[in-house]
Structure formats: C-alpha cells, structure tokens
Write an enzyme that holds these catalytic residues in place. Structure first.
Site, mmCIF file in Angstrom:
data_model
loop_
_atom_site.group_PDB
_atom_site.id
_atom_site.type_symbol
_atom_site.label_atom_id
_atom_site.label_comp_id
_atom_site.label_asym_id
_atom_site.label_seq_id
_atom_site.Cartn_x
_atom_site.Cartn_y
_atom_site.Cartn_z
ATOM 1 N N TRP A 247 5.856 -17.167 -24.612
ATOM 2 C CA TRP A 247 5.897 -16.121 -23.580
ATOM 3 C C TRP A 247 6.740 -16.553 -22.386
ATOM 4 C CZ3 TRP A 247 5.239 -12.055 -25.975
ATOM 5 C CH2 TRP A 247 4.189 -11.849 -26.879
ATOM 6 N N ASP B 215 2.207 -15.871 -15.038
ATOM 7 C CA ASP B 215 1.699 -14.946 -16.052
ATOM 8 C C ASP B 215 0.299 -15.428 -16.430
ATOM 9 O OD1 ASP B 215 1.009 -13.652 -18.406
ATOM 10 O OD2 ASP B 215 2.839 -14.197 -19.503
ATOM 11 N N LYS C 93 -5.659 -8.511 -22.938
ATOM 12 C CA LYS C 93 -6.189 -9.783 -23.416
ATOM 13 C C LYS C 93 -7.636 -9.954 -22.956
ATOM 14 C CE LYS C 93 -2.235 -10.381 -25.203
ATOM 15 N NZ LYS C 93 -1.055 -11.050 -24.715
HETATM 16 C C1 LIG Z 1 0.373 -10.980 -24.836
HETATM 17 C C2 LIG Z 1 1.085 -11.736 -23.802
HETATM 18 C C3 LIG Z 1 2.301 -11.287 -23.263
HETATM 19 C C4 LIG Z 1 3.013 -10.049 -23.762
HETATM 20 O O1 LIG Z 1 2.373 -8.920 -23.345
HETATM 21 P P1 LIG Z 1 2.844 -7.434 -23.742
HETATM 22 O O2 LIG Z 1 1.919 -6.588 -22.937
HETATM 23 O O3 LIG Z 1 2.660 -7.282 -25.218
HETATM 24 O O4 LIG Z 1 4.260 -7.269 -23.336
HETATM 25 C C5 LIG Z 1 2.868 -12.015 -22.242
HETATM 26 N N1 LIG Z 1 2.290 -13.138 -21.780
HETATM 27 C C6 LIG Z 1 1.126 -13.606 -22.286
HETATM 28 C C7 LIG Z 1 0.534 -14.853 -21.742
HETATM 29 C C8 LIG Z 1 0.489 -12.921 -23.303
HETATM 30 O O5 LIG Z 1 -0.662 -13.392 -23.804
#
Ligand SMILES: *Cc1c(COP(=O)(O)O)cnc(C)c1O
Length: 361
Positions: A101, A171, A195
C-alpha cells in the site's frame, strides 16, 4: 441464520450489535418515516447523523480542535493521489515503503513530483519494519508518508519515524480505532472505513487545519481538494450517507465498549492467543519479525502450499471464513479487527491445534 467468524482483511466483520440496529432502523430511521438511504443529505436528520458521528469520533480519538474530520469517497486509492495533489508544494515527498500500500501510494505520488524512498523493507518481502529513527529526510520534502499498519504483511510501525520537523502523513486504514493514537503527531491521518470502522465507500481523513490550503497543485479537481470538503463540512456533494450512518453506529458501539484503551487491551488479548499458539506450534509459523507484529492482521504459513489449502478449506467448513492469505505472502491471514469476538480467535486456535495434531500424527 448462522453467522460465521469472518477473518477477512476487508471489507470485514462489523459488530453484530451495530448490524442489529441497522436492521431495526432499515425502513424507518427514528420517526422520520424513511430509511437513512432515502434521506436528503441536507435534511435535519442527516445533519444530526453526520454531526454526531464526527463528535463521537473526536471524543474517541481525542482529536485536537485544530484538526478537521472529513468523510470522503474514493477509498484509500484516492488518498494516494489527494495527499500529493494537496501537499506537494515543493513537489518533493519522502516515502517509507513497508508494503504494497505504501508502494502504491509512492507510485501515485510520482505522477506529481519527486518521491524519495527514505526507508524500505522490500529486501525481505516486507516482513519487518526498518529503523526509522534517523532517516535521510529531504530538506525540501513537503511531507513524510507512512502506511502504519501493513494489512497484507501483518506489520505495524510502533515507533513513528523521526521526520525532522516535516509533516507526517499516515495511512491507518487497517488500524483505525484499534488503539489510542496521538493525533497531534500527524499532519494527516486517513483510513478507508472498510477495514475496522464501517462499510466500504467512506474514507475518513483527519487533517491539521494549516494543511488545508488553497494553493494545491493547479490541476487538482474540486472533488480532490481537502479545502472544498472542509469548507462544506463533507457535504460539498452527496456524501456516502448510509455508510457514514453505519460508521456513526460503530463509534457509539466503541464508546459503549469503553473506548480505545479498552479496545487496545481487548485486541492485545486476542492477538496474544494466536501469536502464542504460532510460537509454540510445530506446524504453523508467523511470517513477520516478532517486534513488528500487527494486532490486526496476522499472516501465517505451514510451509506447504497444499497443506495451507487444506487448512483454509477445513477452517471454512467449521465456520472460520476468509483465512486465505494475500497472494504475495501465501498461506493464511487472520484479521482480528475490533468486531472479531475473542470466541472467534479461540475457535480458530482450537481448530489449528486439531489440524496440527491430525497432520503430524
Ligand atoms: C485496503 C487498504 C488500502 C486500499 O484501500 P481502497 O479503499 O481499496 O482503495 C490502502 N491502505 C491500506 C493500509 C489498506 O489496508
């Protein structure tokens, strides 16, 4: 009806209590005569839903007054672009690459400026977190970027990098609300809800006010400007109303559970059950360095692909679902988000024990 234990990395398990409220209010919210799905985003009822959600989130995370909370769309991938478009004034940013990511975020940022990779754990397939205490931070970097919990690899950055005064962008998608965090250490914290917070379709951005500026990269579309959303209290256009409502219910649930200190304790207890088992198992083993282990995502392998497959299928038939690992790691991955009850982890560990006995006999 029989609900399973859902170990999916995302979209993921939600608290049953929240789903019950959704079911009860599905056709009529309060005395509004309509579903939240049918409501104007400019209505009094929805205004109250979004304002309460924000207030509860602020309380849970102890968000300082000089930070704005934005409820946006486009998922994590949109933040990969929004961050550089809004922050890259010098067109330079430093990225710490601890998984797919962060790598994807860096690649997106390269479309807008110079990206310096100041640390990476790619050399060992992201199974650890590099030392971040003394990095070669670029003097003109507009920000330093991390992915704090690596959903795919199961590592967490436990000591934040020394950014040498640069703003930190994090993130936190897969650790959002799993434990207390000191918001004041960050410029921006963002996460996709799917998540650990709510349904897919809403991304929550917590941003320090001085980073919300007019002078973004000139071609930045209105919808990708933090300022437009902040000035309009996340109601510039139609927001993902129902998803925000569900997130709000999750915030209420977290408050009733005792807040984030309590959630952290609970999450530590759950993760310990599984990690202790992995450390004592002669069949299964964890794939990451112990000191960097995530409380949320736990990858593990047997070392034999056929056996892994049999395990995943066997577990599924016992109501332990979505344990297949990410294709880049293989094996298994158990995501132990807030809403996963400890009974689910106990049942998983018991099944692993049985499977091990059966296999090694
Ligand atoms: C799932 C995830 C993403 C991507 O998210 P989307 O909403 O599918 O674009 C980005 N960063 C992390 C840490 C993730 O777990």
């Amino acid at each position: 009806m029989s609900r399973v234990y859902n170990f999916s990395a995302g979209p993921a398990v939600l608290p049953e209590e929240v789903l019950d409220i959704c079911a009860g209010e599905l056709k009529e919210y309060g005395s509004s005569g309509m579903s939240v799905m049918e409501m104007s985003h400019r209505s009094k009822d929805f205004e109250q839903i979004i304002e309460t959600a924000e207030a509860d989130l602020r309380e849970l995370m102890n968000i300082p007054d000089n930070y704005k909370v934005l409820f946006l769309q486009g998922g994590g991938h949109t933040q990969f672009a929004m961050v550089p478009m809004n922050l890259m004034r010098n067109r330079v940013a430093d990225y710490i690459i601890t998984g797919q990511w962060a790598k994807k975020a860096a690649k997106e940022a390269e479309m807008y400026g110079k990206v310096n990779v100041v640390a990476s754990s790619a050399d060992r397939n992201f199974t650890y977190i590099p030392d971040l205490s003394d990095l070669n931070i670029s003097p003109d970097a507009d920000y330093v970027y991390i992915c704090q919990n690596n959903t795919i690899y199961g590592t967490t950055i436990k000591s934040l990098p020394n950014t040498k005064g640069k703003d930190l962008v994090s993130d936190i998608s897969s650790m959002f609300l799993s434990e207390p965090m000191d918001v004041s250490k960050y410029g921006i914290l963002w996460g996709g809800a799917q998540k650990n917070v709510g349904p897919a379709g809403v991304t929550i951005v917590i941003i320090r006010e001085d980073l919300i500026r007019e002078d973004v990269l000139p071609f930045t579309p209105s919808m990708l400007r933090y300022k437009i959303h902040a000035d309009n209290k996340s109601l510039y256009n139609t927001p993902p109303c129902y998803n925000i409502y569900v997130c709000g219910l999750v915030f209420k649930w977290l408050k009733a559970m005792g807040g984030l200190e309590k959630m952290k304790k609970r999450n530590e207890e759950k993760a310990k059950l599984l990690y202790d088992f992995l450390d004592s198992s002669s069949l299964f083993k964890g794939t990451v360095e112990k000191k960097d282990r995530s409380l949320m995502n736990v990858p593990f392998v047997t070392g034999d692909e056929e056996l892994d497959k049999r395990f995943v299928a066997g577990a599924a038939s016992e109501g332990l679902k979505n344990l297949k690992g990410h294709r880049t790691v293989g094996g298994m991955r158990a995501s132990l988000y807030n809403a996963m009850p400890i009974e689910g982890v106990r049942k998983l560990v018991a099944f692993m024990g049985e499977f091990e006995k059966e296999t090694l006999k």
